[in-house]
Motif scaffolding. Structure first.
Motif, PDB file in Angstrom:
ATOM      1  N   PRO A 139       3.156  34.680  24.357  1.00 55.65           N
ATOM      2  CA  PRO A 139       3.732  35.001  25.663  1.00 55.65           C
ATOM      3  C   PRO A 139       5.275  35.198  25.577  1.00 55.65           C
ATOM      4  N   SER A 140       5.519  36.237  26.127  1.00 54.59           N
ATOM      5  CA  SER A 140       7.201  36.542  26.080  1.00 54.59           C
ATOM      6  C   SER A 140       7.921  35.356  26.348  1.00 54.59           C
ATOM      7  N   MET A 141       7.571  34.673  27.810  1.00 53.42           N
ATOM      8  CA  MET A 141       8.463  33.828  28.117  1.00 53.42           C
ATOM      9  C   MET A 141       8.224  32.343  27.383  1.00 53.42           C
ATOM     10  N   GLY A 142       7.438  32.399  26.418  1.00 51.98           N
ATOM     11  CA  GLY A 142       7.161  31.040  25.721  1.00 51.98           C
ATOM     12  C   GLY A 142       5.936  30.347  26.400  1.00 51.98           C
ATOM     13  N   TRP A 143       5.239  29.453  25.720  1.00 53.16           N
ATOM     14  CA  TRP A 143       4.160  28.603  26.222  1.00 53.16           C
ATOM     15  C   TRP A 143       4.533  27.896  27.357  1.00 53.16           C
ATOM     16  N   LEU A 144       5.740  27.287  27.272  1.00 54.54           N
ATOM     17  CA  LEU A 144       6.172  26.331  28.379  1.00 54.54           C
ATOM     18  C   LEU A 144       7.098  26.869  29.232  1.00 54.54           C
ATOM     19  N   ASP A 150       7.043  25.497  20.365  1.00 55.50           N
ATOM     20  CA  ASP A 150       8.093  26.305  20.332  1.00 55.50           C
ATOM     21  C   ASP A 150       8.030  27.797  20.177  1.00 55.50           C
ATOM     22  N   PRO A 151       8.637  28.456  20.878  1.00 54.62           N
ATOM     23  CA  PRO A 151       8.606  29.816  20.669  1.00 54.62           C
ATOM     24  C   PRO A 151       9.233  30.435  19.402  1.00 54.62           C
ATOM     25  N   ASN A 152      10.179  29.794  18.789  1.00 57.96           N
ATOM     26  CA  ASN A 152      10.984  30.350  17.778  1.00 57.96           C
ATOM     27  C   ASN A 152      10.336  29.528  16.288  1.00 57.96           C
ATOM     28  N   VAL A 153      10.014  28.462  16.281  1.00 59.70           N
ATOM     29  CA  VAL A 153       9.498  27.786  15.040  1.00 59.70           C
ATOM     30  C   VAL A 153       8.188  27.051  15.003  1.00 59.70           C
ATOM     31  N   GLY A 154       7.432  27.283  16.206  1.00 58.68           N
ATOM     32  CA  GLY A 154       6.316  26.541  16.544  1.00 58.68           C
ATOM     33  C   GLY A 154       5.262  27.182  15.687  1.00 58.68           C
ATOM     34  N   ILE A 155       4.594  26.159  15.296  1.00 56.85           N
ATOM     35  CA  ILE A 155       3.196  26.830  14.482  1.00 56.85           C
ATOM     36  C   ILE A 155       2.255  27.591  15.322  1.00 56.85           C
ATOM     37  N   LEU A 156       2.066  27.261  16.677  1.00 57.98           N
ATOM     38  CA  LEU A 156       1.068  27.929  17.467  1.00 57.98           C
ATOM     39  C   LEU A 156       1.400  29.466  17.291  1.00 57.98           C
ATOM     40  N   ASN A 177      17.529  27.252  26.549  1.00 60.67           N
ATOM     41  CA  ASN A 177      17.820  26.750  28.117  1.00 60.67           C
ATOM     42  C   ASN A 177      16.672  25.815  28.565  1.00 60.67           C
ATOM     43  N   SER A 178      16.003  25.379  27.710  1.00 59.45           N
ATOM     44  CA  SER A 178      14.813  24.524  28.017  1.00 59.45           C
ATOM     45  C   SER A 178      15.185  23.497  28.905  1.00 59.45           C
ATOM     46  N   GLU A 179      16.239  22.933  28.678  1.00 58.42           N
ATOM     47  CA  GLU A 179      16.980  21.777  29.594  1.00 58.42           C
ATOM     48  C   GLU A 179      17.888  22.367  30.618  1.00 58.42           C
ATOM     49  N   ARG A 180      17.801  23.473  30.965  1.00 53.36           N
ATOM     50  CA  ARG A 180      18.479  24.293  32.082  1.00 53.36           C
ATOM     51  C   ARG A 180      20.132  24.299  32.199  1.00 53.36           C
ATOM     52  N   TRP A 181      20.890  23.393  31.353  1.00 54.26           N
ATOM     53  CA  TRP A 181      22.173  23.132  31.601  1.00 54.26           C
ATOM     54  C   TRP A 181      22.986  24.165  30.714  1.00 54.26           C
ATOM     55  N   LYS A 182      22.230  24.907  29.770  1.00 53.47           N
ATOM     56  CA  LYS A 182      22.739  25.917  28.723  1.00 53.47           C
ATOM     57  C   LYS A 182      23.274  27.055  29.558  1.00 53.47           C
ATOM     58  N   LEU A 183      22.520  27.614  30.407  1.00 57.71           N
ATOM     59  CA  LEU A 183      22.644  28.807  31.148  1.00 57.71           C
ATOM     60  C   LEU A 183      23.703  28.338  32.234  1.00 57.71           C
ATOM     61  N   ASN A 184      23.641  27.140  32.658  1.00 55.49           N
ATOM     62  CA  ASN A 184      24.381  26.770  33.912  1.00 55.49           C
ATOM     63  C   ASN A 184      26.012  27.108  33.173  1.00 55.49           C
ATOM     64  N   HIS A 185      26.188  26.674  31.984  1.00 50.85           N
ATOM     65  CA  HIS A 185      27.630  26.701  31.470  1.00 50.85           C
ATOM     66  C   HIS A 185      28.014  28.394  31.248  1.00 50.85           C
ATOM     67  N   ASN A 229      13.978  29.957  28.122  1.00 50.13           N
ATOM     68  CA  ASN A 229      13.484  28.924  29.010  1.00 50.13           C
ATOM     69  C   ASN A 229      12.796  27.907  28.223  1.00 50.13           C
ATOM     70  N   ALA A 230      12.009  28.439  27.007  1.00 47.67           N
ATOM     71  CA  ALA A 230      11.178  27.388  26.260  1.00 47.67           C
ATOM     72  C   ALA A 230      11.759  27.022  24.941  1.00 47.67           C
ATOM     73  N   THR A 231      13.043  27.414  24.675  1.00 39.41           N
ATOM     74  CA  THR A 231      13.833  27.021  23.386  1.00 39.41           C
ATOM     75  C   THR A 231      14.666  26.129  23.665  1.00 39.41           C
ATOM     76  N   ASN A 232      14.691  25.128  22.723  1.00 36.48           N
ATOM     77  CA  ASN A 232      15.623  23.716  22.784  1.00 36.48           C
ATOM     78  C   ASN A 232      17.028  24.212  22.283  1.00 36.48           C
ATOM     79  N   PRO A 233      18.020  23.669  22.910  1.00 36.45           N
ATOM     80  CA  PRO A 233      19.534  24.031  22.597  1.00 36.45           C
ATOM     81  C   PRO A 233      19.600  23.428  21.189  1.00 36.45           C
ATOM     82  N   GLU A 234      19.165  22.485  20.639  1.00 38.56           N
ATOM     83  CA  GLU A 234      19.368  22.050  19.281  1.00 38.56           C
ATOM     84  C   GLU A 234      19.104  22.860  18.488  1.00 38.56           C
TER      85      GLU A 234
END
Lengths: 301, 440
Positions: A157-162, A139-145, B203-211, B265-270
């Motif tokens: 990475p600015s877009m996050g690992w995933l 996780d880019p915000n709270v991830g340990i990496l 937006n990791s599940e894509r729907w957040k930005l869709n809204h 895109n790598a951040t969880n909505p929760e």
């Protein structure tokens, strides 16, 4: 006397054949229900167009679904990703597994069981649970990496690992490697333990020790085990689904799409069941070819 | 005991006892078959899992249904959001699916109706306990396809900007009324402390930005101009060609540069919800389900505002995001009347009030809101604001044809990542829309 023997042998053979057939029946029934019939319908369905919510409305389209696949850029991305995963899995899982097995076999004197257990442990955890744990790590915000990298002054990475399409597939590979390397290690370790100590003693007299002995003695002697390990990894890499689905769902922008997730997307999200069937048939053919190689290699091993 | 001239006494005795045993077995079997056929009617109900009040809500529903028909047993199964979307389609095609099931009203519910998988509920509106006496004609129409009712709407979800008034007051920030002011607010927040994320986007599940793009299309392009494109009825040479669509995506780029966190895109909505609830971020765009979640995480002093209008846009900012949700009945149910009754009782006065109080739902039986005891401030805001809106827009991932919807979801991640420009995103969406239209 001869006649009696022949009769006796003839009777015995035919009774064996009956026994074999009887013993095979349960397996055949299950294979028919769960493999042959679905595979047959997948092949039939691949020549039709229909959706999940229109199962009674099949339209014959011939080879259109296969032609569509050949022109579908995301299908090729998925196939390419499967090959990347195959290659990376062989390097990570079989390669690292072989090195770890060699270290455990001859490199360390104490704590072999503890190390073997620790390295094997991820294998017994569900893939979904493993993926969720790594989702948190990445996780880019709270991830340990990211925390570790930032703490030692390295960029993240600015877009996050995933979230970065250029690296996300490799991040998935690390997760798959972390879980499966232990299994490869145990498999290869079993092969290594079958190599006679006398061979190493003889090689030592000839001056082959350490890496040299590993390269010229160990590897050739466990060649067949490694082939089996490579084939198991290759087939697993083509079947991969849960790591990709949980970590990225094939994203970002289809960058981590593999055949498994792309078939799922087409069937259940976009409702193209016929097309999904055609893609499944392609995957089935690849799996059959690989399975045939595995069978041959297993027999040699 | 009768005797026979052909059998001895012992044989007659045995025959007598056997006949009694057989009779006993037959009576037992018959009584079992009568018991099962005359009484229990099991109605399987599938719903999404809810974070609060769901168990109490369904316990009450079971009791309410039994008041109308004591033989009906409601068996509830709860599903996680993403798993449900797939599972319901599989189940409805099988023989062991639910009798009554949750759905989002729009293309999702209409597709099941067109495929003959959802039951026409029109004949059950006026039966005893029928939904016709509980919800208005307008809400009944939310589940209508070609003039027939295929779903009973029991609630709706909307979306608002939530903000932390203490933070806004402390830094003399005012609630933005235009998109430009929203961007300025984000810039001001970053000027206060660059480490603060003004508007966390997961937006990791894509729907957040869709809204978000749903609302931007509404504000920039407008309902009248999007209607034919969304329905894929516009002529081929006009389909999704309005340059305002590109302008809407450009607004996303602006938001990404000024308001959102890194790596959306790598951040969880929760996680983003928790960032707001923990007052790490002072503002976020979230659904009407979020008020209760923030409160459950200990933050209740938030306020809300609408998605601001866009300067020069086609919409004056009075149209709001609204997705009706409710229950549909499987066309394969063995007990259509009982299933329709369960779906109807779900919107009865008692259940609607319980839905609002226990699950925090924005209920379709809106006349009952005044009867709610101790309604939280956010709930009162939602109800008043929805009533005050001039119109409603459905979310794109529910409204659009599946392929076009997926293209919009994909382009959301591409635009956020900067891997596609707004123009390239619209070119791709138009290409998919043309293919989808040709396949219809």
């Amino acid at each position: 006397m001869n006649k009696t023997q022949t009769n006796s042998i003839g009777f015995s053979l035919s009774s064996d054949r009956v026994s074999v057939i009887i013993l095979l029946i349960p397996a055949l029934i299950f294979c028919t229900i769960f493999i042959f019939i679905p595979a047959f319908w997948a092949i039939v369905g691949s020549f039709y167009s229909y959706g999940m919510t229109s199962l009674n409305d099949w339209k014959w389209v011939g080879f259109d679904n296969y032609i569509k696949a050949s022109q579908d850029e995301f299908f090729w991305i998925a196939l390419k990703n499967n090959f990347i995963i195959v290659f990376a899995s062989i390097v990570l899982q079989v390669g690292v597994g072989t090195i770890l097995a060699a270290i455990l076999d001859r490199g360390i004197k104490y704590g072999k069981v503890i190390f073997r257990t620790i390295i094997f442990t991820p294998m017994v955890i569900s893939s979904v649970a493993v993926s969720i744990i790594w989702l948190i790590i990445y996780d880019p915000n709270v991830g340990i990496l990211n925390s570790i990298l930032k703490a030692i002054g390295l960029p993240t990475p600015s877009m996050g690992w995933l979230g970065d399409p250029d690296i996300s597939i490799w991040m998935i590979m690390i997760v798959a490697g972390w879980q499966n390397t232990g299994f490869m290690m145990v498999l290869i370790l079993a092969g290594l333990q079958g190599v006679s100590k006398e061979v190493y003693d003889a090689a030592e007299i000839d001056g082959a020790t350490g890496v040299k002995a590993f390269w010229y003695i160990t590897l050739p002697m466990i060649r067949n085990i490694i082939i089996v390990a490579i084939l198991i990894t290759t087939i697993g890499a083509f079947k991969v689904f849960e790591f990709v689905y949980v970590l990225t769902q094939g994203g970002p922008s289809n960058a981590t799409q593999v055949l498994g997730t792309y078939i799922y997307l087409q069937a259940f999200n976009l409702l193209h069941m016929g097309y999904a069937n055609a893609l499944s048939v392609v995957l089935l053919i690849i799996a059959l070819i690989l399975g045939w190689f595995q069978l041959k290699a297993s027999r040699r091993a | 005991m009768l005797t026979s001239p052909y059998l001895n006494k012992e044989e007659c005795k045995m025959k007598y006892y056997f006949s009694r045993i057989w009779a006993g077995i037959l009576i037992t079997l018959l009584s079992f078959s009568f018991t099962s056929s005359s009484y229990a009617i099991d109605i399987k109900l599938w719903d999404l899992s809810a974070r609060q009040g769901q168990d109490e809500f369904y316990e009450l529903l079971k009791k309410e249904v039994k008041k109308y028909n004591p033989d009906i047993n409601v068996i509830v199964t709860e599903w996680e959001n993403e798993a449900y979307k797939t599972q319901i389609q599989l189940a409805l095609n099988g023989d062991d699916g639910p009798d009554v099931f949750f759905n989002w009203f729009g293309e999702d519910s209409a597709r099941l109706a067109r495929a003959g998988l959802a039951l026409d509920l029109t004949p059950y509106a006026d039966m005893e306990g029928g939904y016709g006496s509980f919800i208005s004609k307008g809400w009944q129409d939310a589940g209508a396809v070609d003039g027939k009712i295929y779903g009973i709407a029991n609630k709706a979800v909307s979306k608002y900007f939530y903000y932390d008034p203490a933070f806004f007051d402390q830094h003399n920030l005012s609630v933005p009324t235009t998109f430009g002011e929203l961007i300025d607010t984000c810039k001001s927040i970053k000027a206060i402390d660059p480490s603060i994320v003004p508007w966390p986007m997961g937006n990791s599940e894509r729907w957040k930005l869709n809204h978000v793009i749903t609302m931007l299309n509404q504000r920039v392009v407008g309902a009248e101009n999007t209607k034919a494109d969304y329905a894929l009825t516009a002529p081929d040479d006009e389909l999704f060609t309005n340059p305002k669509y590109v302008e809407a995506w450009e607004k996303v780029v602006e938001l990404n540069e000024n308001c959102f966190n890194d790596a959306p895109n790598a951040t969880n909505p929760e996680l983003t919800r928790s960032m707001f609830a923990a007052q790490i971020s002072p503002m976020m765009y979230c659904g009407t389900w979020c008020g209760g979640i923030f409160a459950s995480e200990g933050f209740t002093d938030f306020k809300m505002f609408r998605f601001p209008r866009v300067e020069g846009g086609a919409d004056d900012g009075t149209v709001g995001f609204l997705v009706a949700e409710g229950l549909q009945v499987s066309a394969k149910t063995k007990h259509p009347e009982a299933a329709a009754l369960v779906a109807s009782i779900n919107v009865s006065d008692t259940m609607a009030l319980a839905d609002a109080e226990l699950r925090g739902s924005l209920i379709s039986n809106a006349a009952l809101i005044d009867q709610m005891e101790d309604a939280p401030h956010w709930f009162t805001f939602y109800v008043n604001d929805i009533a005050d809106k001039s119109g409603h827009v459905n979310v794109l991932d529910v409204l659009l044809e599946a392929n076009v919807s997926n293209a919009y979801l994909d382009m959301g991640t591409e635009v956020l990542n900067g891997t596609k420009s707004p123009q390239e995103a619209m070119d791709f969406i138009r290409k998919v829309a043309l293919e989808a239209k040709a396949a219809m």
